[in-house]
Motif scaffolding. Structure first.
Motif, short mmCIF file in Angstrom:
data_model
loop_
_atom_site.label_atom_id
_atom_site.label_comp_id
_atom_site.label_asym_id
_atom_site.label_seq_id
_atom_site.Cartn_x
_atom_site.Cartn_y
_atom_site.Cartn_z
N ILE A 9 0.00 -11.22 69.03
CA ILE A 9 -1.07 -11.19 67.57
C ILE A 9 -0.98 -9.71 66.67
CG2 ILE A 9 -1.79 -13.49 68.12
CD1 ILE A 9 -4.53 -12.12 67.51
N SER A 26 -4.29 -17.41 58.69
CA SER A 26 -4.48 -18.59 59.24
C SER A 26 -4.28 -18.20 60.49
CB SER A 26 -3.48 -19.32 58.51
OG SER A 26 -3.18 -20.36 59.39
N VAL A 27 -3.97 -18.42 61.66
CA VAL A 27 -3.85 -17.88 62.78
C VAL A 27 -2.24 -18.40 63.28
CG1 VAL A 27 -4.36 -18.81 65.40
CG2 VAL A 27 -6.00 -18.53 64.17
N SER A 28 -1.48 -19.36 62.50
CA SER A 28 -0.15 -19.71 62.66
C SER A 28 0.26 -17.96 61.50
CB SER A 28 -0.18 -20.70 62.27
OG SER A 28 -0.14 -21.17 60.71
N ASP A 29 -0.15 -17.73 60.97
CA ASP A 29 0.86 -16.41 60.45
C ASP A 29 0.32 -15.65 61.29
OD1 ASP A 29 1.93 -18.22 58.40
OD2 ASP A 29 -0.43 -18.64 56.65
N ASP A 31 2.07 -14.10 63.69
CA ASP A 31 3.30 -13.54 64.18
C ASP A 31 4.12 -12.52 64.11
OD1 ASP A 31 5.58 -14.56 62.69
OD2 ASP A 31 4.16 -16.35 63.18
N SER A 34 5.94 -13.19 60.60
CA SER A 34 4.60 -13.64 59.52
C SER A 34 4.28 -12.25 58.80
CB SER A 34 3.90 -14.66 59.85
OG SER A 34 4.56 -15.92 59.88
#
Length: 106
Positions: A9, A26-29, A31, A34
């Motif tokens: 991350i 956001s955790v999904s962002d 990477d 992103s």
């Protein structure tokens, strides 16, 4: 509670009035792709540092220069002149020579 993923991350530290803070995302962002995209688009401003972490492995390292080069490559591929903030970003995190290789926006 879901298990923590064994993946890298990217945490972005930015300058704020109260001192440096970690940019909320956001955790999904979190990477690499992103992170590069968000910095290149100007969604992350006043960047101070990018830290790559893997919570499961217990590793972290400063990847600010690596990410800055990726962002610079995005801008180079777009072939647009750099704005003032983009020029300063490249100069600060890559090199003055790299920044000077771009055309500047009027």
């Amino acid at each position: 509670m879901p298990a923590i993923a064994d993946r890298m991350i990217y945490l972005c530290t930015v300058a704020a009035n109260s001192g440096d803070v970690v940019q909320e995302r956001s955790v999904s962002d979190l990477d690499r792709a992103s992170t590069v995209k968000d910095i290149a688009a100007g969604q992350i401003e006043d960047l101070v540092q990018v830290i790559e972490c893997n919570v499961v492995e217990g590793t972290s390292r400063d990847v600010t220069s690596d990410i800055a080069r990726d962002v610079m490559n995005v801008w180079a591929n777009e072939a647009e002149p750099l704005t003032d903030w983009q020029y300063v970003f490249v100069e600060m995190f890559v090199s003055k020579q790299a920044a000077d290789s771009f055309r500047r926006a009027a």
